[in-house]
Motif scaffolding. Structure first.
Motif, PDB file in Angstrom:
ATOM      1  N   ARG A 199      38.624  50.324  37.506  1.00 43.65           N
ATOM      2  CA  ARG A 199      37.531  49.427  37.901  1.00 43.65           C
ATOM      3  C   ARG A 199      36.257  49.649  37.104  1.00 43.65           C
ATOM      4  O   ARG A 199      35.266  48.945  37.314  1.00 43.65           O
ATOM      5  CB  ARG A 199      37.242  49.605  39.394  1.00 43.65           C
ATOM      6  N   SER A 200      36.254  50.631  36.195  1.00 44.24           N
ATOM      7  CA  SER A 200      35.040  50.913  35.427  1.00 44.24           C
ATOM      8  C   SER A 200      34.884  49.982  34.224  1.00 44.24           C
ATOM      9  O   SER A 200      33.942  50.137  33.447  1.00 44.24           O
ATOM     10  CB  SER A 200      35.051  52.374  34.948  1.00 44.24           C
ATOM     11  N   GLY A 201      35.832  49.043  34.050  1.00 45.24           N
ATOM     12  CA  GLY A 201      35.735  48.087  32.959  1.00 45.24           C
ATOM     13  C   GLY A 201      36.219  48.629  31.631  1.00 45.24           C
ATOM     14  O   GLY A 201      35.805  48.153  30.573  1.00 45.24           O
ATOM     15  N   ALA A 202      37.097  49.639  31.681  1.00 46.98           N
ATOM     16  CA  ALA A 202      37.600  50.243  30.451  1.00 46.98           C
ATOM     17  C   ALA A 202      39.099  50.495  30.568  1.00 46.98           C
ATOM     18  O   ALA A 202      39.656  50.535  31.665  1.00 46.98           O
ATOM     19  CB  ALA A 202      36.861  51.552  30.160  1.00 46.98           C
ATOM     20  N   ALA A 203      39.738  50.656  29.413  1.00 48.40           N
ATOM     21  CA  ALA A 203      41.170  50.959  29.353  1.00 48.40           C
ATOM     22  C   ALA A 203      41.389  52.065  28.340  1.00 48.40           C
ATOM     23  O   ALA A 203      40.639  52.210  27.368  1.00 48.40           O
ATOM     24  CB  ALA A 203      41.976  49.717  28.964  1.00 48.40           C
ATOM     25  N   VAL A 204      42.444  52.876  28.574  1.00 44.51           N
ATOM     26  CA  VAL A 204      42.715  54.017  27.705  1.00 44.51           C
ATOM     27  C   VAL A 204      44.219  54.165  27.525  1.00 44.51           C
ATOM     28  O   VAL A 204      45.001  53.770  28.399  1.00 44.51           O
ATOM     29  CB  VAL A 204      42.103  55.313  28.298  1.00 44.51           C
ATOM     30  N   ALA A 205      44.625  54.733  26.401  1.00 51.38           N
ATOM     31  CA  ALA A 205      46.045  54.982  26.139  1.00 51.38           C
ATOM     32  C   ALA A 205      46.429  56.348  26.705  1.00 51.38           C
ATOM     33  O   ALA A 205      45.737  57.347  26.471  1.00 51.38           O
ATOM     34  CB  ALA A 205      46.327  54.938  24.648  1.00 51.38           C
TER      35      ALA A 205
ATOM     36  N   LEU B  33      42.904  50.356  44.403  1.00 51.45           N
ATOM     37  CA  LEU B  33      43.007  49.942  43.008  1.00 51.45           C
ATOM     38  C   LEU B  33      44.002  48.796  42.845  1.00 51.45           C
ATOM     39  O   LEU B  33      43.760  47.840  42.109  1.00 51.45           O
ATOM     40  CB  LEU B  33      43.429  51.139  42.155  1.00 51.45           C
ATOM     41  N   ARG B  34      45.121  48.885  43.553  1.00 48.06           N
ATOM     42  CA  ARG B  34      46.120  47.829  43.514  1.00 48.06           C
ATOM     43  C   ARG B  34      45.541  46.503  44.010  1.00 48.06           C
ATOM     44  O   ARG B  34      45.716  45.451  43.395  1.00 48.06           O
ATOM     45  CB  ARG B  34      47.327  48.233  44.352  1.00 48.06           C
ATOM     46  N   GLY B  35      44.805  46.537  45.139  1.00 45.34           N
ATOM     47  CA  GLY B  35      44.200  45.326  45.691  1.00 45.34           C
ATOM     48  C   GLY B  35      43.187  44.715  44.753  1.00 45.34           C
ATOM     49  O   GLY B  35      43.142  43.487  44.569  1.00 45.34           O
ATOM     50  N   TRP B  36      42.369  45.585  44.128  1.00 48.69           N
ATOM     51  CA  TRP B  36      41.364  45.083  43.176  1.00 48.69           C
ATOM     52  C   TRP B  36      42.027  44.409  41.986  1.00 48.69           C
ATOM     53  O   TRP B  36      41.607  43.334  41.554  1.00 48.69           O
ATOM     54  CB  TRP B  36      40.491  46.245  42.696  1.00 48.69           C
ATOM     55  N   TYR B  37      43.080  45.032  41.446  1.00 53.15           N
ATOM     56  CA  TYR B  37      43.720  44.474  40.258  1.00 53.15           C
ATOM     57  C   TYR B  37      44.356  43.120  40.555  1.00 53.15           C
ATOM     58  O   TYR B  37      44.233  42.182  39.756  1.00 53.15           O
ATOM     59  CB  TYR B  37      44.776  45.450  39.729  1.00 53.15           C
ATOM     60  N   GLU B  38      45.017  43.008  41.692  1.00 50.29           N
ATOM     61  CA  GLU B  38      45.687  41.760  42.026  1.00 50.29           C
ATOM     62  C   GLU B  38      44.693  40.637  42.298  1.00 50.29           C
ATOM     63  O   GLU B  38      44.951  39.473  41.991  1.00 50.29           O
ATOM     64  CB  GLU B  38      46.587  41.955  43.251  1.00 50.29           C
ATOM     65  N   SER B  39      43.529  40.986  42.874  1.00 49.39           N
ATOM     66  CA  SER B  39      42.561  39.948  43.241  1.00 49.39           C
ATOM     67  C   SER B  39      41.700  39.505  42.060  1.00 49.39           C
ATOM     68  O   SER B  39      41.419  38.325  41.887  1.00 49.39           O
ATOM     69  CB  SER B  39      41.658  40.439  44.372  1.00 49.39           C
TER      70      SER B  39
ATOM     71  N   GLY C 112      40.965  42.129  38.991  1.00 48.66           N
ATOM     72  CA  GLY C 112      40.970  43.046  37.852  1.00 48.66           C
ATOM     73  C   GLY C 112      41.802  42.593  36.681  1.00 48.66           C
ATOM     74  O   GLY C 112      41.431  42.812  35.517  1.00 48.66           O
ATOM     75  N   LYS C 113      42.927  41.933  36.949  1.00 50.33           N
ATOM     76  CA  LYS C 113      43.808  41.549  35.846  1.00 50.33           C
ATOM     77  C   LYS C 113      43.219  40.451  34.973  1.00 50.33           C
ATOM     78  O   LYS C 113      43.708  40.211  33.860  1.00 50.33           O
ATOM     79  CB  LYS C 113      45.169  41.113  36.386  1.00 50.33           C
ATOM     80  N   ASN C 114      42.165  39.800  35.457  1.00 52.64           N
ATOM     81  CA  ASN C 114      41.535  38.730  34.684  1.00 52.64           C
ATOM     82  C   ASN C 114      40.263  39.192  33.985  1.00 52.64           C
ATOM     83  O   ASN C 114      39.614  38.413  33.285  1.00 52.64           O
ATOM     84  CB  ASN C 114      41.212  37.544  35.604  1.00 52.64           C
ATOM     85  N   GLU C 115      39.893  40.460  34.171  1.00 47.82           N
ATOM     86  CA  GLU C 115      38.654  40.958  33.592  1.00 47.82           C
ATOM     87  C   GLU C 115      38.857  41.392  32.140  1.00 47.82           C
ATOM     88  O   GLU C 115      39.926  41.862  31.763  1.00 47.82           O
ATOM     89  CB  GLU C 115      38.118  42.137  34.412  1.00 47.82           C
ATOM     90  N   THR C 116      37.806  41.250  31.349  1.00 48.45           N
ATOM     91  CA  THR C 116      37.810  41.750  29.982  1.00 48.45           C
ATOM     92  C   THR C 116      37.399  43.216  30.002  1.00 48.45           C
ATOM     93  O   THR C 116      36.416  43.585  30.648  1.00 48.45           O
ATOM     94  CB  THR C 116      36.821  40.959  29.114  1.00 48.45           C
ATOM     95  N   VAL C 117      38.172  44.066  29.314  1.00 48.01           N
ATOM     96  CA  VAL C 117      37.907  45.500  29.375  1.00 48.01           C
ATOM     97  C   VAL C 117      37.560  46.043  28.001  1.00 48.01           C
ATOM     98  O   VAL C 117      37.906  45.466  26.965  1.00 48.01           O
ATOM     99  CB  VAL C 117      39.132  46.277  29.931  1.00 48.01           C
ATOM    100  N   ARG C 118      36.859  47.158  28.008  1.00 43.84           N
ATOM    101  CA  ARG C 118      36.515  47.862  26.766  1.00 43.84           C
ATOM    102  C   ARG C 118      37.620  48.863  26.444  1.00 43.84           C
ATOM    103  O   ARG C 118      38.011  49.657  27.293  1.00 43.84           O
ATOM    104  CB  ARG C 118      35.175  48.592  26.944  1.00 43.84           C
TER     105      ARG C 118
END
Length: 593
Positions: A330-336, A391-397, A399-405
């Motif tokens: 939910r912090s607006g970022a993604a990591v490998a 986290l699951r609820g946020w992503y489904e509602s 999060g999956k449509n947000e642009t991430v860094r």
């Protein structure tokens, strides 16, 4: 106000008849001082009953949070819900506060308490117990000397005085901890000049903290098959020493070693009071502030899962297996996140966007910021945590449509390199690469392949890739191994000129990358060169003017007092035009604000 506090409340802690499970006095905290105990931030508390006071040590993250948010402060009146008395060497005794509840906040100190002396406390501990005759002489425990290695404690039995893990130190010897085994390693073997043996390790946890415990050789035979991950045990008489931080991510200054006197008793209580696992999650966006090679607890949604990749370790020549997973939170970022070995192979790819949590993931600055699951880590898929469900609820509602860094310039997740920053050769030259290498991706075309010196005859040993010297047509000597072999293996070291729309650059491709690029193994190519020069040339030339996505490492090297850019291809993949297009769309959205 003194009557609001428990009379004689401080001295009673040390009386032999005091039951730590039922004694819950009301006291006042007159002062708080932060300190470091067992590798974790704790607090010394000056605790008073209105007539006398002594120093106690808080143990537990919840108390520290209450202190940090000012819920517990100077002159707060509290009830001590749970505690433990620590009897150390030289007749030293002190109280460990495990849990408190706040009753009130006072402006002033209650009464005029005086400090309890060590002699007063010690005298209290020596008073006769009124129910000593009714106590059982001892509990049945397991040691390395018994035949079975371990037996269960009787229901309700509690061997010895229970000490919190964070209170342990090498200067104590009469202690027992009640802890859950949160991780048990595989059996590993070792061999050196002093001999050989085997070992295993456990990570133990109670509500005060964690500690690593290691058993060698005989301890492996006795305890390994009897100790179960996830179960709770009473453990005592282990040796304590300063922890080697190179081999553990646990926040404790000490670690335990099983010895011949060690006792382990399984706890049969239905409600052990020991948490399942303790996590202190770091936001993905905060990873840029974490030091390289540090450890963090992380949780996120797996938005992309890569294929299993096989590679050879350069240092040892061992075959490795890995898989990359992209995590988003939910912090607006993604990591490998890189999985290795069995965890990479057995990861369930049929799951759709699972929640993944990792305790003690290792932070790397390889290509930005990335994480890996090491032997110190504990990975869980779709864990039953409240934060996991949130986290699951946020992503489904949403999060999956947000642009991430993107925090990582990782390799090839989802079959491409869309998470890797794409740079042209012109841009990489303008970056002013210094001692630290620069990692980037480039969609480039091969315009020339150097055929001369593109391979060499190497040692056939699996752990060695050094060049061999031919001593006869059937004898090849490896200087590193100091052996003569009847054969050799070919190793590729292919140099190609790559070109993009801004310029070109010479790039070196080693074994796996070169084999993938040419579509032929090194040994087959070597045999072809010896037997059919025309077909060898055709194999080398057919890659000219073909385009790929290259993951490249660029570093500055000095030669003859002249600095020059040296580029090495770490991977080569077909260009994923769909993935590339999506990445470009994300970048356009960021530019639009």
């Amino acid at each position: 106000m003194t009557k609001d506090l428990t009379p004689n409340g401080i001295l009673t802690f040390f009386h032999p008849d005091t039951d730590s499970n039922t004694y819950k006095p009301t006291v006042q905290i007159n002062a708080i001082k932060k300190c470091n105990a067992g590798g974790a931030n704790k607090s010394k508390l000056l605790v008073s009953d209105g007539a006398c006071f002594t120093t106690m040590l808080s143990v537990g993250d919840e108390i520290e949070r209450m202190i940090d948010n000012n819920t517990v402060r100077k002159n707060t009146v509290v009830k001590i819900e749970r505690h433990s008395v620590n009897h150390a060497a030289n007749n030293k005794h002190f109280v460990l506060v495990l849990e408190i509840s706040v009753l009130s906040h006072q402006e002033e100190k209650i009464g005029n308490p005086v400090k309890l002396s060590e002699d007063q406390i010690h005298a209290e501990t020596l008073k006769p117990s009124s129910n000593s005759a009714a106590r059982p002489a001892s509990n049945t425990v397991a040691t390395l000397s018994n035949a079975g290695g371990m037996v269960s404690a009787t229901p309700g039995g509690t061997p010895g005085n229970i000490y919190p893990i964070q209170s342990l130190n090498p200067y104590q010897n009469k202690w027992t901890i009640k802890a859950r085994v949160t991780k048990k390693s595989d059996i590993r073997t070792w061999s050196n000049a002093r001999g050989e043996g085997k070992l295993f390790s456990m990570e133990l946890m109670d509500d005060s903290g964690e500690i690593r415990c290691t058993g060698f050789t005989e301890a492996v035979d006795r305890f390994y098959n009897l100790v179960e991950q996830g179960q709770v045990y009473y453990i005592s008489r282990c040796s304590l020493k300063t922890a080697n931080k190179q081999y553990t991510a646990i926040k404790n200054d000490y670690e335990m070693t099983i010895n011949s006197d060690t006792t382990i008793v399984k706890c049969e209580e239905l409600d052990t009071g020991i948490p399942q696992i303790k996590m202190d999650f770091t936001n993905i966006s905060d990873l840029e502030n974490c030091e390289n090679n540090s450890f963090v607890d992380i949780i996120g949604i797996a938005t992309d899962v890569g294929d299993v990749q096989n590679l050879t370790a350069r240092s040892s020549g061992k075959q490795l297996t890995k898989r990359e997973v992209k995590l988003q939170d939910r912090s607006g970022a993604a990591v490998a996140l890189t999985l290795w070995g069995k965890e990479a192979e057995q990861f369930d790819t049929a799951l759709t966007n699972p929640v993944i949590s990792v305790k003690a993931a290792k932070v790397s600055d390889f290509g930005g910021r990335s994480l890996s699951v090491s032997f110190n880590s504990t990975l869980q898929v779709n864990p039953d945590f409240p934060v996991s469900h949130e986290l699951r609820g946020w992503y489904e509602s949403s999060g999956k449509n947000e642009t991430v860094r993107q925090m990582s310039s990782s390799q090839g997740i989802g079959g491409g390199s869309r998470d890797t920053p794409h740079k042209t050769f012109s841009e990489i030259k303008e970056t002013n690469v210094q001692d630290k290498p620069e990692y980037f991706c480039n969609n480039a075309s091969i315009v020339f392949v150097k055929k001369d010196n593109c391979m060499y005859q190497a040692c056939p040993s699996a752990d060695c890739n050094k060049k061999v010297m031919m001593e006869s047509p059937t004898e090849y000597r490896c200087e590193k191994c100091d052996k003569i072999y009847p054969n050799f293996k070919y190793r590729l070291m292919l140099t190609v000129k790559l070109s993009d729309f801004t310029g070109n650059e010479w790039v070196t491709c080693f074994q796996e990358t070169a084999e993938k690029l040419l579509g032929v193994s090194a040994d087959d190519l070597g045999n072809l060169k010896e037997s059919n020069e025309a077909e060898f040339d055709m194999t080398m030339n057919k890659v000219n003017f073909s385009s790929y996505n290259f993951k490249i490492r660029a570093r500055l090297e000095s030669y003859m007092d002249e600095s020059r850019l040296k580029c090495t291809a770490l991977s080569v993949e077909p260009i994923d035009y769909i993935s590339q297009s999506k990445q470009l769309i994300e970048e356009i959205k960021l530019l639009e604000g």
